[in-house]
Design an enzyme around this catalytic site. Structure first.
Site, PDB file in Angstrom:
ATOM      1  N   ALA A   1     -46.055  -7.711   3.388  1.00  0.00           N
ATOM      2  CA  ALA A   1     -45.514  -6.688   4.285  1.00  0.00           C
ATOM      3  C   ALA A   1     -44.348  -5.983   3.610  1.00  0.00           C
ATOM      4  CB  ALA A   1     -45.060  -7.316   5.605  1.00  0.00           C
ATOM      5  N   ASP A   2     -44.128  -4.744   4.021  1.00  0.00           N
ATOM      6  CA  ASP A   2     -42.987  -3.991   3.520  1.00  0.00           C
ATOM      7  C   ASP A   2     -42.562  -2.977   4.575  1.00  0.00           C
ATOM      8  OD1 ASP A   2     -41.320  -3.641   0.994  1.00  0.00           O
ATOM      9  OD2 ASP A   2     -41.843  -1.566   1.445  1.00  0.00           O
TER      10      ASP A   2
END
Length: 210
Positions: free
Chosen positions: A83-84
């Protein structure tokens, strides 16, 4: 809720669930879904945006590279979550605030303005679990700060919860008292869109979530 691979579980042979992030916020958010990663393996990658790279393309690439880097390290069956999160003003990606000066610059730019927070998630199986599915989602949440005085910015900086945060603020922290509008996923702004994450997990082979 029974965790993946828990002793005595009907899903004891299910692959390990691996979080490709050291973020305590993402761990806390996963716990709200009843999930505890079997392993936490932060991915070490170059997070420098490419020249003229649009924010949406950048955040998707980061989530993919994090998941891919961890998947390459695993020889056993596993499902990896990368995730980012980025804070954007138009096409401009604001930095993660690693020092007070950067946090002040971000808050000054966000003061009285509407901005967009993009969070990308990527689920990727390791090579040892070919039944798994690679999938992704990108969420966009609109956030608007009230106009901040110098005194208010100083108070936010003194609170200290800007450290390491994209855009220099934490929605779950002291900045919440200055946010007058939000449209979209609050959990995505914190670091992980819970609805989208749950939907992707439900689409994987096995009973990951009810």
């Amino acid at each position: 809720m029974t965790m993946p691979g828990a002793p005595g579980s009907d899903n004891a042979t299910r692959p390990a669930f691996v979080l490709a992030s050291a973020s305590p916020r993402r761990l806390d958010l996963l716990a709200k879904l009843g999930l505890v990663p079997d392993r936490v393996l932060p991915a070490s990658i170059d997070e420098t945006p490419r020249r003229d790279e649009p924010p949406r393309q950048y955040v998707k690439r980061m989530a993919d590279e994090k998941a891919r880097r961890v998947a390459e390290q695993l020889s056993d069956p596993a499902l990896i979550l990368g995730a980012d999160t980025v804070v954007t003003l138009g096409r401009r990606i604001l930095p993660k605030a690693e020092d007070r000066a950067t946090a002040r610059q971000c808050l000054s730019m966000l003061s009285g303005r509407r901005h967009t927070v993009m969070t990308a998630i990527r689920l990727m199986p390791s090579a040892a679990w070919p039944e798994g599915r690679t999938c992704e989602r990108v969420t966009e949440t609109v956030v608007t700060f009230s106009r901040l005085s110098d005194y208010q910015i100083d108070a936010l900086l003194d609170a200290g919860d800007w450290e390491g945060k994209a855009g220099g603020y934490a929605l779950q922290g002291h900045a919440a008292g200055f946010i007058r509008f939000i449209s979209g996923s609050a959990s995505a702004v914190i670091g992980l869109p819970l609805f989208e994450t749950a939907q992707l997990l439900r689409g994987q082979p096995g009973n990951w979530l009810p």
